[in-house]
Design a protein around this motif. Structure first.
Motif, PDB file in Angstrom:
ATOM      1  N   UNK A   2       0.712  -0.724  -0.012  1.00  0.00           N
ATOM      2  CA  UNK A   2      -0.082   0.456   0.409  1.00  0.00           C
ATOM      3  C   UNK A   2       0.745   1.153  -0.439  1.00  0.00           C
ATOM      4  N   UNK A   3       2.302   1.454   0.588  1.00  0.00           N
ATOM      5  CA  UNK A   3       3.118   2.220   0.791  1.00  0.00           C
ATOM      6  C   UNK A   3       3.454   2.642  -0.661  1.00  0.00           C
ATOM      7  N   UNK A   4       3.708   2.022  -1.491  1.00  0.00           N
ATOM      8  CA  UNK A   4       4.366   1.920  -2.803  1.00  0.00           C
ATOM      9  C   UNK A   4       3.586   2.409  -4.070  1.00  0.00           C
ATOM     10  N   UNK A  15       9.723  -6.595   0.825  1.00  0.00           N
ATOM     11  CA  UNK A  15       9.620  -4.972  -0.040  1.00  0.00           C
ATOM     12  C   UNK A  15       9.418  -5.110  -1.477  1.00  0.00           C
ATOM     13  N   UNK A  16      10.289  -5.567  -1.947  1.00  0.00           N
ATOM     14  CA  UNK A  16      10.951  -6.420  -3.552  1.00  0.00           C
ATOM     15  C   UNK A  16       9.389  -6.677  -3.879  1.00  0.00           C
ATOM     16  N   UNK A  17       8.913  -7.558  -3.488  1.00  0.00           N
ATOM     17  CA  UNK A  17       7.266  -8.156  -3.726  1.00  0.00           C
ATOM     18  C   UNK A  17       6.574  -7.731  -3.404  1.00  0.00           C
ATOM     19  N   UNK A  18       6.070  -6.510  -2.686  1.00  0.00           N
ATOM     20  CA  UNK A  18       5.127  -5.211  -2.991  1.00  0.00           C
ATOM     21  C   UNK A  18       5.111  -4.696  -3.759  1.00  0.00           C
ATOM     22  N   UNK A  26       4.572  -6.527  -6.714  1.00  0.00           N
ATOM     23  CA  UNK A  26       3.081  -6.434  -6.584  1.00  0.00           C
ATOM     24  C   UNK A  26       2.187  -5.454  -6.888  1.00  0.00           C
ATOM     25  N   UNK A  27       2.121  -4.178  -6.993  1.00  0.00           N
ATOM     26  CA  UNK A  27       1.548  -2.667  -6.478  1.00  0.00           C
ATOM     27  C   UNK A  27       1.510  -2.694  -8.187  1.00  0.00           C
TER      28      UNK A  27
END
Length: 1328
Positions: free
Chosen positions: A361-363, A435-438, A441-442
């Motif tokens: 959500x942050x990214x 974090x990289x996965x997130x 996904x974003x």
């Protein structure tokens, strides 16, 4: 005192006799106590502990001996912790030989391992503590020196349970599954060299199995007991490596233990207990008392669905501080010296921590904020300050690099952790970075936000190229980057319609955040191409053909100037040409580097700016033997570089990359050299243009002065530094000394730079800063002399000029050059002013025919005379001896002769306006230009622009027939500026004069700036809208009341509380709107947030903003409470019918909006004054607010919740401000953070102790304390680590008085090892 061994022999004899006679344990204990008392031995006795344990193990391992030991424990004759420690090392390794003893040992653990208060508070515990440490080797095992009782208790409990876990694993044959393949504690007889040969019996084996089950149940009891579970929480917080190993072993039991299946505890329960107790960190979640009834219904992260629908405070509203910061970076009136990448990185981490959002959500929030920034410039008004390329730079370069730093930081942390653990599998683990996965996904779902992804018209072709590149890759066509430089998108068989997501993905791929697998994401490309079009010409000039060896012919140069490089290797090739090529090749390479690669080379921008910086200070040629500086030989290349980067967007790129200090250092060196040269040489560029020494110097000098507000008085600088404290971030407060200080502070060894920055921004060796040595203003003596004179001229009137001095002669020469025609005609009055004036200059007696038309002097000498020249001509004009037209023409001639003199002219006019000694100039259209033709229209447009703020616009048009007036220096300045042609040659000088003219006009009485805007709008009609928007901002410059109203509008617009809000739902749309722009029907209201961001730098006393923002925040909370919690709501909450439905929604929504208001207020405060205002907030404003009576409050209107909401609003506001200014990392560059936060927490502790008398509402105070402490413990625990332990202890005790013991424990738990002892003592005393 020393004790004779005879006493212990007597004890043993007495014990053996009692055993033989089966004497009652109580009688035995009385006898032992009597003996010890008679010998003066204090109890509990450490020596007796050793004696009794040695007596039992193993010669007297009989039930009666254990009973005696247990009675000694009950009667406090021996210390339980020491006895249990001694037994653990004797019994656990021998548990298979003596299963009954093991069982008895565990029974003693059950009875005596959960009560510690009397032990740590008893006499002689220091000695007991040292004994326990010696027995269990706690200091050696955990690396913590024994100093506090609480620390020993934590280590003791952790050790005892750790031994039980290892013993259980050993009993079930699971130790081989551990990383060490062995126990961390002695678990077998041979480990301690005890040799006992005892035949195993069936009963023993059965008892061993029962013991294993009992050990597991005892482990579970330790993990769930109120006291010990909290002690384990401290172990987890402060001993992460040991805790990690403990959890791994516990998980092995959960997964593989057969004894666990036979116990009363399920594997799921034990695993859940392994996650352990977590103290409730703050009043923002739940409270048992009625006072905190609101919090019991409000989750830390409120649901957004209903908030979205009713209030506009959607998930995007969480990122309003990002939108505001990014929009602030666009302001053309400043050049920031700080690195936007680092600030943005810190801001992202701060918001993620405080909002408690996932990194996905942050990214997503970061990308959407950056996309909104671009969309606000979709239909820009025409202006001399373009912004679109800067907005695209922020989206595709700055944001990408910030996210790269965050992800690289995670990688570095994982590497360090795995290396510390000695694992060789770290590479595999790194691929699974969360974090990289997130991020991946974003970016995959970013395509769902089509409205934000539409590219501006000017980059549609680039977006289409990115889409076509992906399409060809997916189609299996191996096409290089050079292919797209040679074809048109119309040549492709499919419609390759790209958007901003395609450009974002390309930027991420270039920085190794993604790979080409992104091209296969669903919906990323619209089809496949079967074959490559055959319309590609053979040898089209492009970067790819250059890399193959093609020469720099004109067509190649033109192609490379308009097409950005796609790789670092291409830039390195161009840099080598600039260093080693011929003069023409050097010039061409400089032109190329300052072209599209700098402006739109988003994937390589950070490298392009560094190559340019290094070229501005080129190395000394190997065969150079000249007497003058080697920079002279690079004049052509330097001039091209300087003119190339002088564009507004180019300077912003350097600013965003944080390279302004380095740029300033390079420019100072160039100015020093070329300003000292006599202009007797010139150079011819490949274009045929001839340049002089003056041209090189002036271009560098003007660019240097644009890096700080040179025309502001020194007093203002000193005040600003006082306000800003650590590292003033705002460009308007910069000085040459401060720029060099920043530059020198960046000269740190590579080893001292954070690892994640080294990795994510790995620069070419060719691009590393050319000078690793500190430089100071003293390093440039000529520049220093000019700068001191410049400061003196701004601070005070010019001194008298002595006739016959070199400066006087130069002044006369310049006056003769400027007014040669007038002088030839016999008019000797240009320099004639009343006697005694500072500009008493007379040109009488000069032979004009013999005087050279243009003096051939070094630029520094001419600049020294310019203030006196300007003073003379302005004085002559004021006395009627020089017409305004002649004044403007003469000044223009001077500026054309030495363009650098424009800077001195600007600073002189600025300083003279502030002195107020000049009569006004009547802008009547006869002597001076008249604004009458469009001034009335300007007034109406300004009223429309600021209509949403509720601020009244003073009338611009004077009554009757009186013409508009301006102060004479301002009238002269605007007349001079209008004489410039709008061409490329004048652009770099107008980039200095334009902002200075606006700043000067804004500081003059109203309506000076609207008059200036009217005059310029008559000259350049296409800039009409821009000029009127600029004029509208000055309504707020000298009116603090209007500023307060503007701030109020910012809150109302964001929260949707104002009927004039641009967006009915408030949020980001209400605060920032669509930026500056014209609607189809003409001018439209501008969002208050945009107006404030373009205004605050011109506020004279920024300090007053702090109190006003706090006051407006409280007003907003009152409105939120009144709107969201109508009368009777709290009564309905008490009814079951509404308690879980209606009430939850209303209260959650109110809390969400309170947090939003706090975020907006914190953003406004931080952007307005940086860390200085935030420091003032903590040290002055907040304490003063709590000590002040705020008047009666109609609590019944909002169910009594408003005071508490105010407290939580202030808590969020303070934490937001602190995290924005100082970050959340433990390695903060802000040295004052520990002192400021520690001082504020000391204030809280003193107030809770009753040392300070508060005057605010008690509910507000209580909510603030619990909210603030809860937020920093949960979101920024690194702050707690920096606060003195004594302060933490006091504050924890104060929280306990508020019945918030859990929060007090969490506070101490976050304080690290140094506070672990105090936390343990709080646990022990509060649980027993």
């Amino acid at each position: 005192m020393e004790v004779s061994t005879d006493i212990w022999d007597r004890v043993i004899e007495l014990t053996k006799g009692a055993q033989d006679k089966k004497r009652d344990p109580f009688q035995w204990a009385i006898q032992i106590s009597t003996i010890l008392n008679s010998e003066g031995i204090s109890m509990p006795s450490t020596e007796l502990s050793h004696v009794l344990v040695s007596h039992i193990c193993w010669e007297n391992n009989i039930p009666i001996s254990w009973k005696y030991l247990e009675k000694a424990l009950v009667l406090k004759i021996v210390p339980p912790m020491l006895v249990l420690a001694l037994l653990s090392l004797r019994v656990i390794p021998s548990r298979r030989l003596h299963p009954a003893a093991y069982r008895l040992y565990m029974e003693l653990l059950k009875r005596h391992s959960f009560s510690f208060e009397y032990q740590i508070n008893g006499t002689g515990f220091q000695k007991i503590m040292m004994s326990i440490d010696d027995v269990l080797h706690l200091s050696q095992t955990f690396g913590i020196q024994v100093g506090e009782p609480g620390v020993v208790v934590v280590e003791f409990v952790f050790s005892i349970v750790g031994q039980l876990v290892d013993a259980t694993l050993d009993d079930e044959g699971l130790l081989a599954l551990t990383p060490e393949k062995k126990s961390r504690w002695p678990t077998r007889v041979q480990d301690i060299e005890i040799h006992v040969d005892e035949k195993r019996t069936e009963f023993h084996e059965k008892l061993q199995k029962l013991n294993t089950v009992m050990a597991i149940e005892l482990i579970g009891q330790f993990l769930q007991h109120k006291t010990t579970s909290r002690l384990f929480y401290l172990a987890r917080q402060n001993m992460p490596l040991h805790w990690g190993g403990f959890i791994q072993r516990l998980q092995l039991i959960v997964k593989n233990s057969s004894a666990l299946r036979n116990s009363t505890m399920s594997p799921e329960t034990l695993l859940l207990l392994g996650s352990l107790y977590k103290p409730k960190k703050g009043g923002l979640e739940c409270k048992p008392s009625q006072h905190h009834e609101l919090c019991s219904t409000v989750a830390f992260r409120a649901p957004t669905s209903f908030v979205d629908h009713f209030y506009g405070a959607s998930c995007s509203a969480l990122w309003i501080p990002l939108d505001m910061f990014l929009e602030d970076c666009i302001d053309g009136s400043q050049v920031a010296a700080s690195c936007a990448i680092e600030i943005l990185t810190g801001l992202i981490k701060a918001l993620q921590a405080v909002n408690r959002t996932s990194w996905h959500d942050t990214f997503l929030g970061v990308w959407m904020a950056s996309l909104r920034l671009v969309q606000r410039e979709r239909e820009p008004i025409e202006s001399p300050i373009p912004c679109l390329d800067t907005r695209l730079c922020i989206l595709l370069s700055i944001t990408t690099l910030s996210i790269a730093d965050i992800i690289e930081e995670e990688k570095v942390t994982m590497i360090d952790e795995t290396q510390n653990k000695g694992s060789n599998q770290w590479k595999d683990k790194l691929e699974a970075g969360e974090k990289h996965k997130d991020l991946v996904s974003c970016l995959q779902i970013l395509g769902d936000y089509g409205g934000l992804l539409t590219p501006p018209q000017s980059i549609v072709s680039l977006a289409n190229q990115a889409a076509a590149k992906a399409m060809m890759f997916v189609s299996g066509l191996n096409i290089g980057n050079g292919y797209f430089e040679c074809i048109s998108m119309n040549d492709l068989p499919l419609n390759c319609s790209g958007n901003l997501r395609h450009l974002i993905v390309e930027a991420c791929i270039a920085r190794n955040l993604l790979d080409t697998s992104a091209y296969f994401w669903p919906g990323y490309v619209s089809g496949r191409i079967n074959q490559v079009p055959h319309t590609v010409p053979g040898q089209v000039p492009s970067w790819s053909t250059l890399m193959k060896g093609a020469p720099l012919i004109p067509s190649m140069i033109n192609a490379l100037v308009t097409t950005p490089a796609s790789s670092l290797a291409e830039l390195e090739k161009m840099f080598e040409i600039a260093i080693n090529g011929s003069d023409d090749e050097k010039a061409s390479a400089a032109t190329i580097l300052c072209g599209a690669s700098l402006i739109r080379g988003w994937s390589i921008q950070e490298h392009a700016v560094r190559f340019i910086l290094k070229l501005l200070l080129p190395p000394v040629p190997a065969n150079y033997a000249g007497r003058e500086s080697h920079l002279i030989s690079y004049a052509s290349m330097l001039y091209i570089l300087l003119t190339g980067i002088a564009q507004v967007d180019c300077v912003r790129v350097f600013s965003l990359q944080g390279l302004v200090p380095e740029l300033a250092g390079a420019l100072m060196a160039i100015c020093e050299v070329f300003g000292s040269c006599i202009p007797n040489i010139s150079w011819t560029l490949p274009t045929g243009e001839e340049i002089s020494v003056y041209a090189v110097f002036s271009t560098a000098f003007i660019l240097l002065l644009r890096l700080w507000k040179f025309n502001h008085p020194p007093l203002e600088h000193s005040q600003c530094f006082q306000v800003l404290g650590d590292g003033a971030p705002a460009g308007s407060q910069l000085t040459p000394e401060y720029l060099l200080l920043l530059r020198n502070s960046q000269l740190v060894p590579q080893s001292n730079i954070p690892k994640y920055q080294n990795s994510s921004r790995a620069f070419s060796n060719n691009a590393i800063s050319p000078s690793m040595h500190p430089i100071f203003v003293d390093s440039f003596p000529k520049l220093k002399v000019w700068y001191r004179q410049h400061q003196a001229c701004i601070a005070s009137p010019l001194p008298g000029l002595v006739h016959g001095t070199p400066v006087h002669k130069i002044v006369n020469m310049l006056l003769n050059m400027m007014f040669r025609t007038m002088n030839k005609g016999g008019n000797q009055s240009v320099g004639s002013v009343p006697s005694g004036s500072s500009s008493s200059l007379s040109s009488s007696g000069t032979n004009y025919e013999d005087t050279p038309l243009k003096p051939k002097l070094p630029a520094w000498e001419i600049l020294e005379a310019v203030p006196f020249v300007v003073d003379a001509v302005l004085t002559a004009c004021s006395h009627g001896r020089l017409s305004p037209r002649e004044l403007a023409t003469g000044l223009k001639d001077l500026a054309d002769f030495l363009p650098a003199s424009l800077a001195t002219i600007v600073s002189y006019f600025t300083s003279e306006v502030t002195r107020g000694v000049w009569k006004p100039a009547f802008m009547n259209g006869t002597d001076w230009p008249s604004p009458a033709a469009n001034l009335s229209a300007v007034e109406e447009h300004i009223k429309k622009i600021i209509a949403a703020t509720g601020v009244d616009v003073p009338s611009l048009v004077a009554g009757g027939s009186a013409p508009a007036t301006l102060p004479l220096p301002l009238a002269a300045f605007v007349s001079l500026s209008i004489t410039y042609k709008l061409d490329r040659a004048s652009e770099r000088f107008l980039n200095l004069a334009g902002p200075a003219l606006e700043s000067l006009a804004a500081g003059c009485p109203w309506p000076s700036m609207p008059i200036v805007a009217s005059l310029w709008a008559q000259k350049v009609k296409r800039w009409n809208d821009f000029l009127i928007y600029s004029a509208s901002r000055t309504v707020f410059h000298q009116n603090n009341g209007a500023v307060v109203q503007l701030l109020k509008s910012c809150f109302s617009a964001t929260l949707g509380l104002s009927p004039t809000t641009l967006s009915n739902n408030g949020g980001i749309g209400g605060l920032l709107g669509q930026g500056f722009g014209s609607s189809c029907g003409g001018f439209s209201p501008v969002a208050p947030g945009i107006l404030y961001l373009r205004t605050y730098r011109s506020i004279g006393d920024i300090m007053f903003v702090t109190e006003k923002i706090v006051s407006l925040l409280m007003v907003s909370v009152k409105e939120i409470a009144g709107n969201g919690l109508k009368s009777g709501t709290m009564d309905r909450l008490k009814e079951a019918k509404y308690g879980s439905k209606y009430g939850h929604v209303s209260l959650a929504a109110a809390m969400t909006r309170v947090k939003l208001a706090a975020a907006v207020g914190a953003s406004l405060l931080w952007l307005s004054g940086g860390s200085g205002l935030v420091q003032s907030l903590f040290q002055e404003t907040l304490p003063s607010w709590f000590l002040t009576v705020h008047g009666p409050e109609p609590e019944e209107e909002c169910g009594g919740m408003a005071p508490m909401l105010r407290g939580y609003a202030l808590a969020y506001f303070a934490v937001f401000c602190g995290t924005f200014a100082w970050g959340i990392d433990s390695t903060s560059v802000w040295k004052r953070r520990p002192r400021v936060i520690g001082g504020h927490m000391e204030f809280l502790a003193s107030a809770l102790d009753g040392e300070i008398t508060l005057s605010c509402n008690w509910a507000t105070w209580r909510a603030y304390v619990s909210g603030f402490v809860g937020l920093i413990v949960k979101c920024v625990p690194t702050w707690v680590m920096e606060v003195e332990v004594d302060v933490l202890k006091r504050l924890s005790r104060g929280l306990r008085k508020l019945n918030d013991e859990e929060l007090g424990l969490a506070l101490l738990g976050a304080g690290g090892i140094r506070a672990m002892g105090a936390a343990a003592e709080l646990i022990i005393t509060g649980s027993e």
